[in-house]
Motif scaffolding. Structure first.
Motif, PDB file in Angstrom:
ATOM      1  N   ARG A 184     -49.149  60.977  61.408  1.00 58.27           N
ATOM      2  CA  ARG A 184     -49.386  60.755  59.988  1.00 58.27           C
ATOM      3  C   ARG A 184     -50.785  61.249  59.646  1.00 58.27           C
ATOM      4  O   ARG A 184     -51.711  60.465  59.459  1.00 58.27           O
ATOM      5  CB  ARG A 184     -49.240  59.275  59.651  1.00 58.27           C
ATOM      6  N   ARG A 185     -50.918  62.564  59.614  1.00 61.14           N
ATOM      7  CA  ARG A 185     -52.207  63.186  59.346  1.00 61.14           C
ATOM      8  C   ARG A 185     -51.994  64.385  58.435  1.00 61.14           C
ATOM      9  O   ARG A 185     -51.085  65.182  58.639  1.00 61.14           O
ATOM     10  CB  ARG A 185     -52.829  63.631  60.665  1.00 61.14           C
ATOM     11  N   CYS A 186     -52.852  64.505  57.430  1.00 61.07           N
ATOM     12  CA  CYS A 186     -52.792  65.638  56.515  1.00 61.07           C
ATOM     13  C   CYS A 186     -53.225  66.893  57.260  1.00 61.07           C
ATOM     14  O   CYS A 186     -54.228  66.885  57.979  1.00 61.07           O
ATOM     15  CB  CYS A 186     -53.709  65.377  55.325  1.00 61.07           C
ATOM     16  N   GLU A 187     -52.462  67.980  57.087  1.00 62.20           N
ATOM     17  CA  GLU A 187     -52.769  69.216  57.807  1.00 62.20           C
ATOM     18  C   GLU A 187     -53.961  69.964  57.214  1.00 62.20           C
ATOM     19  O   GLU A 187     -54.550  70.810  57.886  1.00 62.20           O
ATOM     20  CB  GLU A 187     -51.549  70.132  57.821  1.00 62.20           C
ATOM     21  N   LEU A 188     -54.329  69.666  55.973  1.00 60.66           N
ATOM     22  CA  LEU A 188     -55.440  70.380  55.340  1.00 60.66           C
ATOM     23  C   LEU A 188     -56.741  69.592  55.335  1.00 60.66           C
ATOM     24  O   LEU A 188     -57.805  70.153  55.579  1.00 60.66           O
ATOM     25  CB  LEU A 188     -55.070  70.764  53.902  1.00 60.66           C
ATOM     26  N   THR A 189     -56.687  68.302  55.052  1.00 60.65           N
ATOM     27  CA  THR A 189     -57.918  67.519  54.947  1.00 60.65           C
ATOM     28  C   THR A 189     -58.184  66.651  56.159  1.00 60.65           C
ATOM     29  O   THR A 189     -59.287  66.148  56.325  1.00 60.65           O
ATOM     30  CB  THR A 189     -57.894  66.617  53.703  1.00 60.65           C
ATOM     31  N   VAL A 213     -54.243  57.633  59.250  1.00 58.10           N
ATOM     32  CA  VAL A 213     -54.020  56.208  59.040  1.00 58.10           C
ATOM     33  C   VAL A 213     -55.318  55.453  59.265  1.00 58.10           C
ATOM     34  O   VAL A 213     -56.052  55.714  60.217  1.00 58.10           O
ATOM     35  CB  VAL A 213     -52.943  55.695  60.016  1.00 58.10           C
ATOM     36  N   LEU A 214     -55.616  54.521  58.361  1.00 58.19           N
ATOM     37  CA  LEU A 214     -56.761  53.622  58.509  1.00 58.19           C
ATOM     38  C   LEU A 214     -56.240  52.209  58.726  1.00 58.19           C
ATOM     39  O   LEU A 214     -55.114  51.893  58.332  1.00 58.19           O
ATOM     40  CB  LEU A 214     -57.636  53.650  57.242  1.00 58.19           C
ATOM     41  N   THR A 215     -57.030  51.366  59.365  1.00 62.26           N
ATOM     42  CA  THR A 215     -56.624  49.981  59.573  1.00 62.26           C
ATOM     43  C   THR A 215     -57.622  49.063  58.909  1.00 62.26           C
ATOM     44  O   THR A 215     -58.784  49.415  58.703  1.00 62.26           O
ATOM     45  CB  THR A 215     -56.533  49.637  61.064  1.00 62.26           C
ATOM     46  N   GLY A 216     -57.144  47.872  58.566  1.00 59.61           N
ATOM     47  CA  GLY A 216     -58.004  46.892  57.926  1.00 59.61           C
ATOM     48  C   GLY A 216     -57.338  45.543  57.932  1.00 59.61           C
ATOM     49  O   GLY A 216     -56.395  45.294  58.683  1.00 59.61           O
ATOM     50  N   ASN A 217     -57.826  44.665  57.094  1.00 62.06           N
ATOM     51  CA  ASN A 217     -57.289  43.318  57.008  1.00 62.06           C
ATOM     52  C   ASN A 217     -56.590  43.090  55.686  1.00 62.06           C
ATOM     53  O   ASN A 217     -57.063  43.529  54.645  1.00 62.06           O
ATOM     54  CB  ASN A 217     -58.403  42.274  57.149  1.00 62.06           C
ATOM     55  N   ARG A 275     -52.106  48.354  57.979  1.00 61.12           N
ATOM     56  CA  ARG A 275     -52.378  49.789  58.066  1.00 61.12           C
ATOM     57  C   ARG A 275     -52.359  50.404  56.675  1.00 61.12           C
ATOM     58  O   ARG A 275     -51.496  50.099  55.871  1.00 61.12           O
ATOM     59  CB  ARG A 275     -51.321  50.468  58.932  1.00 61.12           C
ATOM     60  N   PHE A 276     -53.318  51.281  56.423  1.00 58.02           N
ATOM     61  CA  PHE A 276     -53.363  52.031  55.175  1.00 58.02           C
ATOM     62  C   PHE A 276     -52.850  53.431  55.489  1.00 58.02           C
ATOM     63  O   PHE A 276     -53.519  54.204  56.177  1.00 58.02           O
ATOM     64  CB  PHE A 276     -54.792  52.111  54.632  1.00 58.02           C
ATOM     65  N   LEU A 277     -51.657  53.776  55.007  1.00 58.74           N
ATOM     66  CA  LEU A 277     -51.039  55.060  55.311  1.00 58.74           C
ATOM     67  C   LEU A 277     -51.401  56.092  54.247  1.00 58.74           C
ATOM     68  O   LEU A 277     -51.430  55.782  53.055  1.00 58.74           O
ATOM     69  CB  LEU A 277     -49.515  54.919  55.384  1.00 58.74           C
ATOM     70  N   PRO A 278     -51.679  57.331  54.642  1.00 58.11           N
ATOM     71  CA  PRO A 278     -51.957  58.373  53.654  1.00 58.11           C
ATOM     72  C   PRO A 278     -50.673  58.766  52.926  1.00 58.11           C
ATOM     73  O   PRO A 278     -49.581  58.667  53.476  1.00 58.11           O
ATOM     74  CB  PRO A 278     -52.486  59.537  54.496  1.00 58.11           C
ATOM     75  N   ASN A 279     -50.814  59.201  51.693  1.00 61.02           N
ATOM     76  CA  ASN A 279     -49.667  59.599  50.869  1.00 61.02           C
ATOM     77  C   ASN A 279     -49.307  61.048  51.211  1.00 61.02           C
ATOM     78  O   ASN A 279     -49.760  61.983  50.574  1.00 61.02           O
ATOM     79  CB  ASN A 279     -50.034  59.449  49.386  1.00 61.02           C
ATOM     80  N   LEU A 280     -48.488  61.220  52.254  1.00 59.57           N
ATOM     81  CA  LEU A 280     -48.139  62.563  52.732  1.00 59.57           C
ATOM     82  C   LEU A 280     -46.856  63.059  52.082  1.00 59.57           C
ATOM     83  O   LEU A 280     -45.903  62.310  51.915  1.00 59.57           O
ATOM     84  CB  LEU A 280     -47.953  62.552  54.251  1.00 59.57           C
ATOM     85  N   VAL A 313     -48.989  67.650  53.678  1.00 61.33           N
ATOM     86  CA  VAL A 313     -50.333  67.373  53.180  1.00 61.33           C
ATOM     87  C   VAL A 313     -50.332  66.114  52.329  1.00 61.33           C
ATOM     88  O   VAL A 313     -49.295  65.657  51.858  1.00 61.33           O
ATOM     89  CB  VAL A 313     -50.895  68.562  52.360  1.00 61.33           C
ATOM     90  N   SER A 314     -51.516  65.559  52.128  1.00 61.28           N
ATOM     91  CA  SER A 314     -51.664  64.388  51.278  1.00 61.28           C
ATOM     92  C   SER A 314     -51.677  64.820  49.816  1.00 61.28           C
ATOM     93  O   SER A 314     -51.971  65.963  49.484  1.00 61.28           O
ATOM     94  CB  SER A 314     -52.962  63.647  51.619  1.00 61.28           C
ATOM     95  N   ALA A 315     -51.363  63.875  48.944  1.00 57.88           N
ATOM     96  CA  ALA A 315     -51.381  64.152  47.512  1.00 57.88           C
ATOM     97  C   ALA A 315     -52.793  64.515  47.071  1.00 57.88           C
ATOM     98  O   ALA A 315     -52.987  65.354  46.193  1.00 57.88           O
ATOM     99  CB  ALA A 315     -50.860  62.947  46.739  1.00 57.88           C
ATOM    100  N   ASN A 316     -53.786  63.919  47.701  1.00 61.41           N
ATOM    101  CA  ASN A 316     -55.178  64.230  47.409  1.00 61.41           C
ATOM    102  C   ASN A 316     -55.490  65.685  47.761  1.00 61.41           C
ATOM    103  O   ASN A 316     -56.202  66.380  47.017  1.00 61.41           O
ATOM    104  CB  ASN A 316     -56.072  63.284  48.222  1.00 61.41           C
TER     105      ASN A 316
END
Length: 99
Positions: free
Chosen positions: A3-8, A12-16, A28-33, A51-54
């Motif tokens: 789950r990784r954007c191919e351009l940027t 995935v990030l983790t948190g509480n 888990r905070f998943l990127p919008n791919l 890629v991500s929407a960003n």
């Protein structure tokens, strides 16, 4: 498939997750791919990327896939995108030399 954007390179990030009672559980905070097909003007072909929407907004802002790849750092790009960047640079250099 990661789950990784191919351009940027966004991943995935983790948190509480913090409840009203202030109890913390991991989340888990998943990127919008999204799977997209972008066209390269220099290579005169289309390329399928995940890629991500960003990143899509960034590609539009910079003026297309070729402009984004030329300005992007190779460290952030996936191996497929890094290969595309080299091909675009080669194609633009040969076009500039011919003109």
């Amino acid at each position: 498939m990661s789950r990784r954007c191919e351009l940027t390179g966004k991943a995935v990030l983790t948190g509480n997750l913090v409840s009203h009672s202030n109890r913390k559980t991991r989340r888990r905070f998943l990127p919008n791919l999204v799977n997209v097909t972008l066209t390269s003007d220099a290579l005169q072909r289309s390329v399928k990327l995940r890629v991500s929407a960003n990143a899509l907004k960034s590609v539009d802002h910079r003026g297309g896939l070729d402009a984004f790849l030329i300005k992007a750092s190779v460290d952030d790009l996936s191996p497929k995108a890094a290969e595309l960047k080299r091909a675009v640079q080669k194609a633009t250099a040969s076009t500039a030399a011919a003109a």
